[in-house]
Design an enzyme around this catalytic site. Structure first.
Site, PDB file in Angstrom:
ATOM      1  N   THR A 191     -10.560   2.438   4.815  1.00  0.00           N
ATOM      2  CA  THR A 191      -9.432   3.225   5.321  1.00  0.00           C
ATOM      3  C   THR A 191     -10.003   4.303   6.259  1.00  0.00           C
ATOM      4  OG1 THR A 191      -9.373   5.068   3.746  1.00  0.00           O
ATOM      5  CG2 THR A 191      -8.451   2.977   2.993  1.00  0.00           C
ATOM      6  N   GLU A 192      -9.118   5.031   6.930  1.00  0.00           N
ATOM      7  CA  GLU A 192      -9.603   6.112   7.815  1.00  0.00           C
ATOM      8  C   GLU A 192     -10.321   7.182   6.985  1.00  0.00           C
ATOM      9  OE1 GLU A 192      -6.176   5.463   7.767  1.00  0.00           O
ATOM     10  OE2 GLU A 192      -5.997   4.290   9.599  1.00  0.00           O
ATOM     11  N   TYR A 193      -9.686   7.591   5.879  1.00  0.00           N
ATOM     12  CA  TYR A 193     -10.292   8.620   5.023  1.00  0.00           C
ATOM     13  C   TYR A 193     -11.633   8.141   4.472  1.00  0.00           C
ATOM     14  CZ  TYR A 193      -6.473  12.049   4.703  1.00  0.00           C
ATOM     15  OH  TYR A 193      -5.553  13.033   4.972  1.00  0.00           O
ATOM     16  N   GLU A 194     -11.680   6.887   4.115  1.00  0.00           N
ATOM     17  CA  GLU A 194     -12.899   6.330   3.521  1.00  0.00           C
ATOM     18  C   GLU A 194     -14.066   6.394   4.515  1.00  0.00           C
ATOM     19  OE1 GLU A 194     -12.164   2.463   1.988  1.00  0.00           O
ATOM     20  OE2 GLU A 194     -14.194   2.202   1.213  1.00  0.00           O
ATOM     21  N   ASP A 235      -3.250  11.944  -2.105  1.00  0.00           N
ATOM     22  CA  ASP A 235      -3.399  13.409  -2.106  1.00  0.00           C
ATOM     23  C   ASP A 235      -3.796  13.881  -3.506  1.00  0.00           C
ATOM     24  OD1 ASP A 235      -2.549  13.401   0.537  1.00  0.00           O
ATOM     25  OD2 ASP A 235      -0.439  13.643  -0.004  1.00  0.00           O
ATOM     26  N   ASP A 247     -12.334   9.531  -2.885  1.00  0.00           N
ATOM     27  CA  ASP A 247     -13.612  10.258  -2.894  1.00  0.00           C
ATOM     28  C   ASP A 247     -13.544  11.368  -3.944  1.00  0.00           C
ATOM     29  OD1 ASP A 247     -11.554  11.590  -1.291  1.00  0.00           O
ATOM     30  OD2 ASP A 247     -13.058  13.165  -1.166  1.00  0.00           O
ATOM     31  N   GLU A 257       0.865  -1.184   0.000  1.00  0.00           N
ATOM     32  CA  GLU A 257       0.000   0.000   0.000  1.00  0.00           C
ATOM     33  C   GLU A 257       0.893   1.222   0.000  1.00  0.00           C
ATOM     34  OE1 GLU A 257      -3.567   2.357   2.338  1.00  0.00           O
ATOM     35  OE2 GLU A 257      -2.452   0.852   3.442  1.00  0.00           O
ATOM     36  N   LYS A 292      -3.968  21.613  -8.070  1.00  0.00           N
ATOM     37  CA  LYS A 292      -3.454  22.585  -9.055  1.00  0.00           C
ATOM     38  C   LYS A 292      -2.862  21.856 -10.249  1.00  0.00           C
ATOM     39  CE  LYS A 292      -2.286  26.273  -5.879  1.00  0.00           C
ATOM     40  NZ  LYS A 292      -1.206  26.781  -5.050  1.00  0.00           N
ATOM     41  N   GLU A 338       4.640   4.958   3.845  1.00  0.00           N
ATOM     42  CA  GLU A 338       4.136   6.296   4.192  1.00  0.00           C
ATOM     43  C   GLU A 338       5.338   7.222   4.262  1.00  0.00           C
ATOM     44  OE1 GLU A 338       1.136   7.988   4.722  1.00  0.00           O
ATOM     45  OE2 GLU A 338       2.572   9.587   5.048  1.00  0.00           O
TER      46      GLU A 338
HETATM   47  N1  SAH Z   1      -4.482   5.866   2.802  1.00  0.00           N
HETATM   48  C1  SAH Z   1      -4.878   6.606   3.986  1.00  0.00           C
HETATM   49  C2  SAH Z   1      -4.313   8.024   3.984  1.00  0.00           C
HETATM   50  C3  SAH Z   1      -4.719   8.881   2.829  1.00  0.00           C
HETATM   51  S1  SAH Z   1      -3.943  10.517   2.852  1.00  0.00           S
HETATM   52  C4  SAH Z   1      -6.393   6.613   4.086  1.00  0.00           C
HETATM   53  O1  SAH Z   1      -7.061   6.329   3.087  1.00  0.00           O
HETATM   54  O2  SAH Z   1      -6.915   6.896   5.161  1.00  0.00           O
HETATM   55  C5  SAH Z   1      -2.601  10.226   1.721  1.00  0.00           C
HETATM   56  C6  SAH Z   1      -1.358   9.725   2.441  1.00  0.00           C
HETATM   57  O3  SAH Z   1      -0.370   9.461   1.463  1.00  0.00           O
HETATM   58  C7  SAH Z   1      -0.749  10.739   3.403  1.00  0.00           C
HETATM   59  O4  SAH Z   1      -0.523  10.146   4.659  1.00  0.00           O
HETATM   60  C8  SAH Z   1       0.565  11.139   2.734  1.00  0.00           C
HETATM   61  O5  SAH Z   1       1.583  11.487   3.658  1.00  0.00           O
HETATM   62  C9  SAH Z   1       0.899   9.895   1.934  1.00  0.00           C
HETATM   63  N2  SAH Z   1       1.742  10.172   0.755  1.00  0.00           N
HETATM   64  C10 SAH Z   1       1.585  11.189  -0.110  1.00  0.00           C
HETATM   65  N3  SAH Z   1       2.534  11.149  -1.070  1.00  0.00           N
HETATM   66  C11 SAH Z   1       3.309  10.072  -0.795  1.00  0.00           C
HETATM   67  C12 SAH Z   1       4.458   9.520  -1.413  1.00  0.00           C
HETATM   68  N4  SAH Z   1       5.004  10.094  -2.510  1.00  0.00           N
HETATM   69  N5  SAH Z   1       5.007   8.411  -0.889  1.00  0.00           N
HETATM   70  C13 SAH Z   1       4.478   7.839   0.227  1.00  0.00           C
HETATM   71  N6  SAH Z   1       3.389   8.332   0.869  1.00  0.00           N
HETATM   72  C14 SAH Z   1       2.806   9.433   0.364  1.00  0.00           C
END
Ligand code: SAH
Length: 216
Positions: A194-197, A120, A156, A44, A124, A69
């Protein structure tokens, strides 16, 4: 993801060593190095606080999971949560690292699946290349996957989902499946949240999902 700077973050991360993987001196080719067994490897990318990786590791004890992460203070939360479990999954390791350096971690054609959850969006236009589903990243993931293995993506964010479909198409790839409302689709059966989900779906946002495979 924004997090407040953690006190003693480095020490706390060290205390989670049993569930962490160090960046290897040479890329990982199979699951033996960290897990002591030869189960297929899943990754992941951007695991946040780790619920998905932990849930998947428990659900699939016959697979090995790495959860990457880039933010240490976020990874601490994932590590500490996992360490606190009564039954810690043996088949899960968290890695502190950036997706751009994946080839330092894993050998080509070594992975049986890649998960991207709520990456993320970088809204932009000038930041397109930072999106983890930009074609450059997708090409990198395809290299790391075994032929026939899949990338599974959930978000989302409609704009990021549309962008991802365009990027896949630019590489000549069509999703094996896609849905714009995972939780109301049979494709969502057995879905690990996931937490965000949990957060976005509780606010009424439909969850978009797709899977694509590395051509055989
Ligand atoms: N997957 C989790 C968090 C989503 S937020 C969920 O669904 O709840 C996106 C996460 O990706 C953030 O914690 C951010 O720090 C991480 N992230 C962003 N770009 C990254 C990269 N290039 N390599 C590793 N992690 C990254």
């Amino acid at each position: 993801m924004r997090v407040r700077k953690k006190k003693h973050g480095a020490e706390r991360l060290l205390a989670c060593a049993p569930v962490m993987a160090e960046k290897p001196e040479s890329p990982i080719a199979d699951s033996f190095r960290d897990f002591g067994c030869h189960a297929p490897l899943y990754l992941e990318i951007g695991c946040g606080k780790g619920d998905f990786a932990c849930g998947m590791a428990k659900k699939h004890p016959d697979r090995c999971f790495y959860a990457m992460e880039k933010i240490g203070d976020v990874l601490v939360i994932a590590g500490e949560k996992t360490m606190a479990l009564e039954q810690r999954p043996e088949n899960l390791r968290f890695c502190r690292g950036d997706a751009a350096e994946l080839l330092d971690w894993f050998r080509e054609a070594s992975l049986s699946g890649i998960y991207l959850n709520f990456s993320d969006p970088w809204p932009k236009k000038g930041h397109q290349k930072r999106r983890l589903t930009h074609r450059a990243f997708l090409s990198l993931y395809l290299k790391l996957l075994k032929p026939g293995a899949r990338i599974v993506f959930k978000t989302d964010n409609v704009a990021l989902f549309d962008f991802t479909l365009e990027e896949l198409s630019s590489l000549g790839l069509t999703p094996l499946f896609q849905t714009r409302d995972l939780h109301r689709s049979p494709l969502g059966d057995g879905n690990v949240m996931t937490e965000y989900e949990r957060n976005f779906s509780s606010q009424g946002y439909p969850i978009h999902a797709l899977a694509v495979e590395r051509p055989r």
